[in-house]
Scaffold this motif. Structure first.
Motif, PDB file in Angstrom:
ATOM      1  N   UNK A  33      10.873  -4.671  -9.649  1.00 41.07           N
ATOM      2  CA  UNK A  33       9.887  -5.019  -8.620  1.00 41.07           C
ATOM      3  C   UNK A  33      10.442  -4.639  -7.263  1.00 41.07           C
ATOM      4  N   UNK A  34       9.677  -3.906  -6.487  1.00 42.08           N
ATOM      5  CA  UNK A  34      10.029  -3.615  -5.101  1.00 42.08           C
ATOM      6  C   UNK A  34       9.561  -4.777  -4.241  1.00 42.08           C
ATOM      7  N   UNK A  35      10.493  -5.443  -3.593  1.00 44.30           N
ATOM      8  CA  UNK A  35      10.168  -6.582  -2.733  1.00 44.30           C
ATOM      9  C   UNK A  35      10.178  -6.093  -1.300  1.00 44.30           C
ATOM     10  N   UNK A  36       9.034  -6.186  -0.643  1.00 45.01           N
ATOM     11  CA  UNK A  36       8.865  -5.666   0.712  1.00 45.01           C
ATOM     12  C   UNK A  36       8.624  -6.818   1.670  1.00 45.01           C
ATOM     13  N   UNK A  37       9.371  -6.836   2.777  1.00 44.28           N
ATOM     14  CA  UNK A  37       9.282  -7.904   3.770  1.00 44.28           C
ATOM     15  C   UNK A  37       9.265  -7.287   5.165  1.00 44.28           C
ATOM     16  N   UNK A  38       8.881  -8.084   6.144  1.00 35.61           N
ATOM     17  CA  UNK A  38       8.861  -7.598   7.524  1.00 35.61           C
ATOM     18  C   UNK A  38       9.693  -8.527   8.389  1.00 35.61           C
ATOM     19  N   UNK A  71      17.811  -3.708   2.534  1.00 38.76           N
ATOM     20  CA  UNK A  71      17.754  -2.403   3.176  1.00 38.76           C
ATOM     21  C   UNK A  71      16.761  -2.524   4.320  1.00 38.76           C
ATOM     22  N   UNK A  72      16.959  -1.724   5.366  1.00 33.84           N
ATOM     23  CA  UNK A  72      16.023  -1.762   6.491  1.00 33.84           C
ATOM     24  C   UNK A  72      15.289  -0.433   6.614  1.00 33.84           C
ATOM     25  N   UNK A  73      14.003  -0.557   6.914  1.00 34.77           N
ATOM     26  CA  UNK A  73      13.164   0.620   7.109  1.00 34.77           C
ATOM     27  C   UNK A  73      12.462   0.493   8.452  1.00 34.77           C
ATOM     28  N   UNK A  74      12.781   1.401   9.365  1.00 36.26           N
ATOM     29  CA  UNK A  74      12.162   1.407  10.691  1.00 36.26           C
ATOM     30  C   UNK A  74      10.889   2.244  10.639  1.00 36.26           C
ATOM     31  N   UNK A  75       9.794   1.641  11.084  1.00 38.43           N
ATOM     32  CA  UNK A  75       8.514   2.348  11.208  1.00 38.43           C
ATOM     33  C   UNK A  75       8.094   2.260  12.675  1.00 38.43           C
ATOM     34  N   UNK A  76       8.043   3.420  13.342  1.00 33.65           N
ATOM     35  CA  UNK A  76       7.766   3.434  14.777  1.00 33.65           C
ATOM     36  C   UNK A  76       6.375   3.994  15.049  1.00 33.65           C
ATOM     37  N   UNK A 115       1.882  -0.319   9.534  1.00 28.59           N
ATOM     38  CA  UNK A 115       2.233  -1.163  10.673  1.00 28.59           C
ATOM     39  C   UNK A 115       3.558  -0.707  11.261  1.00 28.59           C
ATOM     40  N   UNK A 116       3.690  -0.900  12.558  1.00 28.25           N
ATOM     41  CA  UNK A 116       4.960  -0.656  13.231  1.00 28.25           C
ATOM     42  C   UNK A 116       5.852  -1.879  13.026  1.00 28.25           C
ATOM     43  N   UNK A 117       7.126  -1.645  12.770  1.00 28.14           N
ATOM     44  CA  UNK A 117       8.042  -2.770  12.622  1.00 28.14           C
ATOM     45  C   UNK A 117       9.338  -2.358  11.957  1.00 28.14           C
ATOM     46  N   UNK A 118      10.214  -3.350  11.769  1.00 26.50           N
ATOM     47  CA  UNK A 118      11.432  -3.181  10.981  1.00 26.50           C
ATOM     48  C   UNK A 118      11.210  -3.933   9.679  1.00 26.50           C
ATOM     49  N   UNK A 119      11.187  -3.213   8.576  1.00 24.83           N
ATOM     50  CA  UNK A 119      10.893  -3.788   7.276  1.00 24.83           C
ATOM     51  C   UNK A 119      12.170  -3.933   6.464  1.00 24.83           C
ATOM     52  N   UNK A 121       7.646 -12.458   3.848  1.00 23.09           N
ATOM     53  CA  UNK A 121       7.241 -11.713   2.653  1.00 23.09           C
ATOM     54  C   UNK A 121       5.942 -10.949   2.894  1.00 23.09           C
ATOM     55  N   UNK A 122       5.896  -9.717   2.399  1.00 21.88           N
ATOM     56  CA  UNK A 122       4.683  -8.903   2.496  1.00 21.88           C
ATOM     57  C   UNK A 122       4.095  -8.615   1.119  1.00 21.88           C
ATOM     58  N   UNK A 123       4.881  -7.948   0.283  1.00 18.33           N
ATOM     59  CA  UNK A 123       4.377  -7.562  -1.029  1.00 18.33           C
ATOM     60  C   UNK A 123       5.497  -7.609  -2.058  1.00 18.33           C
ATOM     61  N   UNK A 124       5.103  -7.932  -3.286  1.00 19.12           N
ATOM     62  CA  UNK A 124       5.967  -7.734  -4.448  1.00 19.12           C
ATOM     63  C   UNK A 124       5.249  -6.686  -5.307  1.00 19.12           C
ATOM     64  N   UNK A 125       5.819  -5.511  -5.363  1.00 18.69           N
ATOM     65  CA  UNK A 125       5.140  -4.368  -5.962  1.00 18.69           C
ATOM     66  C   UNK A 125       5.783  -4.043  -7.306  1.00 18.69           C
TER      67      UNK A 125
END
Length: 796
Positions: free
Chosen positions: A180-185, A277-282, A224-228, A199-203
Motif C-alpha cells: 500500500x502506498x501511504x500518501x500524506x501532506x 520520503x518527501x515529495x515537493x510539488x511546486x 496540490x502544491x505542498x510537501x508530501x 493523511x491523504x490516501x492509502x492507495x
C-alpha cells in the motif's frame, strides 16, 4: 563537574529488579538530549531509552555543554532544563539550559522522585541499549524501492503541480502479499518543530509478476502544491512492515532520511515514528530571477569590512545617536586589527555585549568595490544596515534609515549605483520577526519622541505601534510583560499577524520593502524566516514580485527548506546544510555522507531553487571555515597550513556545485575566528596593519574566474554521483552538450580513484585548471589526485 556517582549501576538486566517496573513517566514519548553538542536537534543518537525506572542515554562528548531534555516538538510539559537556581526542572520552571561537563564516554540517567522531581546523574558508560528486533522475513527484506532510480519512481525529484508520478517496488523473493502506498501532506506552518503530516490516501498498489518475486505499482497525480510524505506498508504471511526512508541525519533538520534506497522495519504502532520520503510539488509557474544562478556573493558585516568615513565612527562620550548603546556607552577599538571584544573574557572590555565598534561603513564598501569585483563576486550581501544600537544591527531601531554609524540613505543609493556600474548587485538583510528594545517602535529606554509601545518600560496602549507587539500587563516584571524572541529581551518579537505591521513592512506604497528596492536593492535576504508565519511570507512575496519581478528573495533557513520552494514565498535559502556537509568532508569526514546531503537537496529542491541557493562556508552566525577546519589561536604552523589546504578543497566543491557560492568577507585572505564575536573580525587590510594571505586570495580568484568562464559551472543541472567512497567523490553536471565532472579526495596522501562513466558521457576530459587531458578506458576514468585536492574536468 557534578557528582558522577552511579558507577555501580548495574545497567542492567531487568530481572535484577524485585519490584515490577513502573510505566514510563512520559508514556510512548521519546525524550532527546538537545543542546550545543547537536545543534539543539532531536537526533536518534541522543534519544533516551526507558529501562524499568529511569531513562538512559550513552553519550560521548568533551567539555562543558548546555542542553535541555525534550521531545521532538519541544512540548512544554515534556521539556526539562535549568530552573533559576541551576537545578534540573520540568515544564514552566525550566527557564534556562542545563549545564554539565563531559570527559569522553558517559551514561546519563534521568529519574523522577515521588513528587515528580527530576534528577540527572552522569557516570561512566555502563548502559547496554536494547537491540532492535531482528527481521528474518525474506519477502519483506528483499523488497526494494529507490526514490532516485527511474525504475522505482518517475519522474525524479521536485515537480510542478499536475504531475503524475509512478511508484514501483519489488521483492526478489515470493511471499509479498500486498503493498500500500501511504500518501500524506505535511502541515506547512511555523518552523520545523511543528512537524505533522495529515493523511491523504492509502492507495492499494497493483501487483505484477517479476520472475520468482512480485512487483507492485501505483500512479498518483499531484494536483496540490505542498510537501508530501509517502511510505509503503507491506504485508507478507509473516507480518506487516513499513518500507520507509533511511536513518541518515540531514544537517540541522529534524526529519531523518536522505532518500534513495528504502529501509524495511516492522510496522510501528505509532505511525508518527515512520520516516517519510518527501515529495515537493511546486506551483507550475514558479520562477526564480535568471541572474540568481550566475551569482557569486560577497557577504559583508558592514561594521567590520572597511572604514571609509571616520567622521561617523561611534565614540564613547559623544552626543550623537551612534555614541550610545541602549543605556550604556559604546566602546571604540583603538586599532583596526584588534580582536572583537567578548565580555567576561578578560580583554578589558566593559561587560556589555555587541557595543564595541571599529568604524566600518558604507563608504568603506564603496571604496573597495573594485576589489570585490576583482575577486570574482558579482552580488554583495549586506547584514542589516538599518539604524540600530548594536554593532550587528539585527536589533532594528528604524527600518527607514541607514544607521548613522554606517552612513546615510544617500550613501546606500550611491553604493547601489556604483556597484551597478561594475556589474554588481546589492542584497540587503532585514528581520521582520523582531526589533530592538532600543527602537522608536518599542522605546524601552525612552530615547525617542515616537510614542513607542513600551516607552520607559511601560506598556503604552495608545502607541501607534501597540498592535505590533503582544503584551501581558498582568506580569509584575517588565521583562515578562512582552515576548522577547527566543527569550532575548533585547529583541522584542513582533506580532506578525498585525495588519498595521504588515502594511508598514510591505503593504503600503511607502513600505520598507518598496522603499529600499527603489533605492537600488536587488532583493532581500530575510532573517529567521522560520519564525515568521508562512502566510506572511506569501503576502510579502506577492508584494515584492509585483513591485520588482526580478527581485531575489533569500530565506535564512538552516534546515531542509523545501516548504519555501513551492512558488509562493522564497527563491532560495542560505544553504547551511551545504556548509556543514562540505566542511565535514574537507575536515576528513566520510565522502558518502557528503554525497547523501547533496543528493537529498537535489531530490527535494526544485532545480530553480537549487541553483539559486546561497552556498556558504562561513557566516556571521557560525565559526569561520578556517576555524572549523583547524586553524585556531593555539594551532601550530603545520596545523594552519593543513587548515588552508582543507579550505582550498572546500572551495573547489563550492565553486563547482549547483548553487551560488557565498564568500564571507576575509575568508579569501585567511581570516579565521570561532563563535560570535570572533567570526566578525575586521578585514585585515594591509594599510591598517593587517596581513592578508595573498596565496589564498589568488587561489580563490582563479576558481571564481573559472566559474564565470563556464556556464555549466553556474547553470548545469546536477546528476547522481558517479563515485562515492570513504574518501572520494565524483559529481557530474550537465548543461546541453557541456558537461563537468568534479572529482574530490580528502585523503592525506595522493590517490588514483577510478570513476565509472555512464554511457552518455564522453571519454576525453580536460582539467579546467591545469589543462591536462585524461582518457577513459573501458568506461572508467582513472585520475591522479593530490592529497586534499581534486579536479574540475570539462568534456573535450
Amino acid at each position: 563537574m557534578r557528582a558522577l556517582v552511579f558507577a555501580a549501576l548495574t545497567l542492567l538486566a531487568p530481572a535484577a529488579h524485585a519490584k515490577p517496573c513502573p510505566p514510563a513517566p512520559f508514556g510512548d514519548t521519546l525524550l532527546y538530549l538537545r543542546g550545543s553538542l547537536n545543534n539543539w536537534a532531536a537526533q536518534d543518537e541522543q534519544a533516551f531509552e526507558y529501562r524499568c525506572d529511569a531513562y538512559f542515554l550513552n553519550l560521548r562528548a568533551q567539555g562543558p555543554q548546555e542542553f535541555k531534555i525534550a521531545d521532538e516538538a519541544w512540548t512544554p510539559d515534556s521539556t526539562l532544563g535549568s530552573d533559576a537556581q541551576g537545578r534540573l526542572a520540568r515544564g514552566a520552571a525550566a527557564v534556562g539550559n542545563y549545564r554539565l561537563e563531559f570527559r569522553g564516554a558517559h551514561t546519563l540517567r534521568l529519574r523522577f522522585g515521588p513528587q515528580g522531581q527530576p534528577t540527572l546523574d552522569l557516570g561512566p558508560q555502563t548502559f547496554k541499549p536494547s537491540p532492535p528486533a531482528r527481521i528474518t522475513d525474506e519477502a519483506a527484506l528483499s523488497t526494494h524501492f529507490d526514490s532516485r532510480y527511474a525504475g522505482s519512481k518517475s519522474p525524479f525529484g521536485a515537480q510542478p503541480r499536475g504531475t503524475e508520478i509512478r511508484f514501483s517496488l519489488g521483492s526478489s523473493r515470493p511471499g509479498l502479499l500486498r503493498a500500500t502506498l501511504v500518501l500524506e501532506k505535511r502541515l506547512l506552518s511555523g518552523n520545523q518543530e511543528q512537524l505533522h503530516y495529515e493523511p491523504l490516501q492509502r492507495i492499494p498498489m497493483t501487483p505484477e509478476g517479476r520472475g520468482l518475486g512480485t512487483g507492485f505499482t501505483a500512479t498518483v497525480r499531484f494536483d496540490e502544491v505542498g510537501v508530501f510524505g509517502y511510505w509503503f506498508e507491506l504485508e507478507t504471511d509473516r507480518g506487516r512492515y513499513a518500507l520507509q526512508n533511511n536513518k541518515d541525519t540531514i544537517h540541522w533538520t529534524r526529519e531523518k532520511g536522505s532518500m534513495g534506497p528504502a529501509v524495511v522495519e516492522r510496522l510501528p504502532a505509532d505511525t508518527r515514528r515512520i520516516r517519510r520520503y518527501r515529495q515537493t510539488i511546486h506551483a507550475a509557474d514558479y520562477a526564480v530571477p535568471a541572474w540568481a544562478q550566475d551569482a557569486v556573493y560577497y557577504a559583508i558585516f558592514p561594521e567590520r569590512f572597511r572604514n571609509g568615513d571616520p567622521s561617523n565612527d561611534p565614540r564613547p562620550g559623544g552626543g550623537r545617536v551612534q555614541d550610545r548603546y541602549q543605556d550604556h556607552e559604546v566602546e571604540r577599538h583603538a586599532r583596526w586589527v584588534e580582536k572583537p571584544f567578548k565580555p567576561g573574557s578578560g580583554d578589558g572590555s566593559d561587560g556589555v555585549h555587541n557595543n564595541d565598534f571599529f568604524g566600518g561603513d558604507l563608504a568603506g564598501i564603496i571604496e573597495k568595490l573594485d576589489y570585490i569585483k576583482a575577486l570574482g563576486a558579482n552580488t554583495i550581501y549586506l547584514t542589516p544596515i538599518f539604524r540600530a544600537a548594536s554593532n550587528h544591527k539585527y536589533d532594528t531601531a528604524d527600518y527607514t534609515e541607514v544607521d548613522p554609524a554606517l552612513g546615510s540613505q544617500a550613501d546606500f543609493k550611491r553604493l547601489c549605483a556604483e556597484a551597478a556600474k561594475r556589474g554588481l548587485r546589492v542584497l540587503p538583510d532585514a528581520s521582520l520577526n523582531h526589533v530592538g528594545a532600543d527602537s522608536l517602535y518599542f522605546d524601552r529606554f525612552a530615547r525617542y519622541d515616537s510614542r513607542g509601545a513600551f516607552r520607559g518600560g511601560r506598556i503604552q496602549a495608545d502607541s501607534p505601534y501597540a498592535s505590533w507587539f503582544s503584551f501581558d500587563p498582568s506580569q509584575a516584571s517588565p521583562d515578562r510583560q512582552f515576548k522577547g524572541w527566543v527569550g532575548v529581551t533585547d529583541l522584542p518579537e513582533l506580532d506578525k499577524s498585525s495588519r498595521a505591521f504588515r502594511d508598514f513592512a510591505y503593504g503600503r506604497p511607502d513600505s520598507v520593502m518598496q522603499r529600499w528596492l527603489d533605492l537600488g536593492a536587488a532583493g532581500w535576504r530575510m532573517d529567521v524566516a522560520p519564525w515568521v508565519p508562512d502566510d506572511f511570507w506569501r503576502e510579502w512575496r506577492r508584494a515584492v514580485k509585483a513591485h520588482r519581478p526580478d527581485a531575489l528573495t533569500i530565506a535564512e533557513t538552516w534546515f531542509d527548506a523545501s516548504k519555501y520552494f513551492l512558488g509562493d514565498s522564497f527563491d532560495g535559502t542560505m544553504n547551511y546544510i551545504f556548509r556543514s556537509a562540505v566542511l565535514d568532508f574537507a575536515a576528513g569526514g566520510d565522502a558518502r555522507q557528503l554525497a547523501a546531503q547533496l543528493e537529498f537537496m537535489r531530490e527535494a529542491y526544485p532545480a530553480q531553487s537549487l541553483l539559486a541557493n546561497m552556498n556558504l562556508l562561513s557566516s556571521h552566525d557560525q565559526p569561520r571555515a578556517l576555524f572549523a577546519l583547524g586553524d585556531r589561536d593555539d594551532s601550530s604552523p603545520a596545523q594552519r597550513r593543513l587548515a588552508r589546504q582543507r579550505l582550498r578543497l572546500a572551495w573547489l566543491l563550492q565553486m563547482s556545485a549547483p548553487g551560488a557560492p557565498s564568500i564571507y568577507y576575509g575568508d579569501e585572505v585567511g581570516v579565521g575566528g570561532g563563535e560570535d564575536p570572533f567570526n566578525r573580525a575586521p578585514y585585515p587590510w594591509a594599510d591598517q596593519g593587517g596581513q592578508p594571505d595573498e596565496s589564498l586570495h589568488a587561489e580563490l580568484r582563479r576558481l571564481t574566474a573559472l566559474r564565470q568562464q563556464h556556464a555549466v559551472l553556474r547553470q548545469g543541472l546536477p546528476q547522481a554521483p558517479l563515485l562515492a567512497t570513504r574518501q572520494h567523490l565524483a559529481l557530474p553536471r550537465r548543461l546541453g552538450e557541456a558537461q563537468v565532472l568534479t572529482v574530490l579526495s580528502n585523503a592525506d596522501t595522493a590517490s588514483r580513484p577510478s570513476v565509472p562513466l555512464s554511457h552518455e558521457m564522453p571519454t576525453r576530459w580536460r582539467d579546467a585548471l591545469s589543462g591536462e587531458v585524461f582518457q577513459a578506458v573501458q568506461g572508467r576514468l582513472t585520475l591522479p589526485l593530490p592529497p586534499l585536492g581534486g579536479r574540475i574536468l570539462l568534456n573535450e
